[in-house]
Motif scaffolding. Structure first.
Motif, PDB file in Angstrom:
ATOM      1  N   ARG B  96       0.749  -1.003   0.042  1.00  0.00           N
ATOM      2  CA  ARG B  96      -0.213   0.120   0.009  1.00  0.00           C
ATOM      3  C   ARG B  96       1.055   1.194  -0.140  1.00  0.00           C
ATOM      4  N   ARG B  97       0.226   2.248  -0.262  1.00  0.00           N
ATOM      5  CA  ARG B  97       0.873   3.510  -0.438  1.00  0.00           C
ATOM      6  C   ARG B  97       0.397   4.679   0.522  1.00  0.00           C
ATOM      7  N   ALA B  98      -0.698   4.238   1.103  1.00  0.00           N
ATOM      8  CA  ALA B  98      -1.466   5.395   2.229  1.00  0.00           C
ATOM      9  C   ALA B  98      -1.714   4.537   3.323  1.00  0.00           C
ATOM     10  N   LEU B  99      -1.876   5.391   4.312  1.00  0.00           N
ATOM     11  CA  LEU B  99      -2.269   5.050   5.645  1.00  0.00           C
ATOM     12  C   LEU B  99      -3.569   4.214   5.750  1.00  0.00           C
ATOM     13  N   THR B 100      -3.948   3.214   6.645  1.00  0.00           N
ATOM     14  CA  THR B 100      -4.789   2.586   6.747  1.00  0.00           C
ATOM     15  C   THR B 100      -5.070   2.876   8.461  1.00  0.00           C
ATOM     16  N   PHE B 101      -6.294   3.249   8.633  1.00  0.00           N
ATOM     17  CA  PHE B 101      -6.844   3.437  10.150  1.00  0.00           C
ATOM     18  C   PHE B 101      -7.428   2.190  10.509  1.00  0.00           C
ATOM     19  N   GLY B 102      -7.542   2.200  12.057  1.00  0.00           N
ATOM     20  CA  GLY B 102      -8.069   1.313  12.489  1.00  0.00           C
ATOM     21  C   GLY B 102      -9.730   2.034  12.891  1.00  0.00           C
ATOM     22  N   SER B 103     -10.550   1.187  13.590  1.00  0.00           N
ATOM     23  CA  SER B 103     -11.812   2.238  13.985  1.00  0.00           C
ATOM     24  C   SER B 103     -11.569   2.899  15.277  1.00  0.00           C
ATOM     25  N   GLY B 104     -10.651   2.717  15.834  1.00  0.00           N
ATOM     26  CA  GLY B 104     -10.787   3.665  16.859  1.00  0.00           C
ATOM     27  C   GLY B 104     -11.165   3.355  18.214  1.00  0.00           C
ATOM     28  N   THR B 105     -10.560   3.867  19.175  1.00  0.00           N
ATOM     29  CA  THR B 105     -11.063   3.751  20.887  1.00  0.00           C
ATOM     30  C   THR B 105     -11.738   5.187  21.088  1.00  0.00           C
ATOM     31  N   ARG B 106     -12.831   5.032  21.625  1.00  0.00           N
ATOM     32  CA  ARG B 106     -13.311   6.287  22.278  1.00  0.00           C
ATOM     33  C   ARG B 106     -13.096   6.496  23.677  1.00  0.00           C
ATOM     34  N   LEU B 107     -12.536   7.356  23.959  1.00  0.00           N
ATOM     35  CA  LEU B 107     -11.940   7.807  25.345  1.00  0.00           C
ATOM     36  C   LEU B 107     -12.920   8.861  26.007  1.00  0.00           C
ATOM     37  N   GLN B 108     -13.378   8.473  27.094  1.00  0.00           N
ATOM     38  CA  GLN B 108     -14.166   9.392  27.872  1.00  0.00           C
ATOM     39  C   GLN B 108     -13.512   9.730  29.068  1.00  0.00           C
ATOM     40  N   VAL B 109     -13.042  10.904  29.445  1.00  0.00           N
ATOM     41  CA  VAL B 109     -12.579  11.247  30.736  1.00  0.00           C
ATOM     42  C   VAL B 109     -13.455  12.038  31.639  1.00  0.00           C
ATOM     43  N   GLN B 110     -13.847  11.444  32.820  1.00  0.00           N
ATOM     44  CA  GLN B 110     -14.953  12.169  33.589  1.00  0.00           C
ATOM     45  C   GLN B 110     -14.275  13.187  34.381  1.00  0.00           C
TER      46      GLN B 110
END
Lengths: 113, 111
Positions: B96-110
């Motif tokens: 590949r010649r471009a980045l592949t991104f994961g689906s992410g982690t959603r962080l909530q800091v209370q």
């Protein structure tokens, strides 16, 4: 300040209509990219361009088209062939190849009327 | 399937606690990058770790890379409410010649 400007921030498309999303950068970067992001998901690559007058299809290019006539500009057209265009579209640029850090614009949210 | 996958999908912690997110990938890489995305905004590059590096620090961020396990972790120490965001890892996989991104982690800091 150097950066990437995407416009408009919100865009609405009627059935059968083509719409064009603008992306301009003043970072003097050679490479530019378009991504689609669906709610709660990661980014999927639509098209990318490593140099002026050249671009390559990404993973989900069907229903989209691009041009790269100037180094600073990489507009994305969402055509009527794209049957599910509702998404958040992100443009990015990088100094060199795909391994370099990317700078992102603030996105365009496209919805169907 | 995605080259990078983050774990957990969502994380909720109290201000002052540490947050750890993990990323796994499939093919050999030159480097692995971490990005942050605030709600409704573009991504911001946080840190890049090369394949010959095992650990890297930037402020309150600590990234590790284990190429034998094809995994990376992002540690945010002494978290703040302003750290609330989604965090993505990204790599350029073989062929590949471009980045592949994961689906992410959603962080909530209370607060």
């Amino acid at each position: 300040d150097g950066g990437i400007t995407q416009s408009p921030k919100y865009l609405f498309r009627k059935e059968g209509q083509n719409v064009t999303l603008s992306c301009e950068q003043n970072l003097n970067h050679d490479a530019m990219y378009w991504y689609r992001q669906d709610p709660g998901q990661g980014l999927r690559l639509i098209y990318y361009s490593q140099i002026v007058n050249d671009f390559q299809k990404g993973d989900i290019a069907e229903g989209y088209s691009v041009s790269r006539e100037k180094k600073e500009s990489f507009p994305l057209t969402v055509t009527s062939a794209q049957k599910n265009p509702t998404a958040f579209y992100l443009c990015a640029s990088s100094e060199g190849g795909g391994n370099q850090p990317q700078h992102f614009g603030d996105g365009t949210r496209l919805s169907i009327l | 399937s995605q080259q990078g996958e983050e774990d957990p999908q969502a994380l909720s912690i109290q201000e002052g606690e540490n947050a750890t997110m993990n990323c796994s990938y499939k093919t050999s890489i030159n480097n692995l990058q971490w990005y942050r995305q605030n709600s409704g905004r573009g991504l911001v590059h946080l840190i890049l770790i090369r394949s010959n590096e095992r650990e890297k620090h930037s402020g309150r961020l600590r990234v590790t890379l284990d190429t034998s396990k094809k995994s990376s972790s992002l540690l945010i120490t002494a978290s703040r409410a302003a750290d609330t965001a989604s965090y993505f890892c990204a790599t350029v996989g073989t062929g590949r010649r471009a980045l592949t991104f994961g689906s992410g982690t959603r962080l909530q800091v209370q607060p």
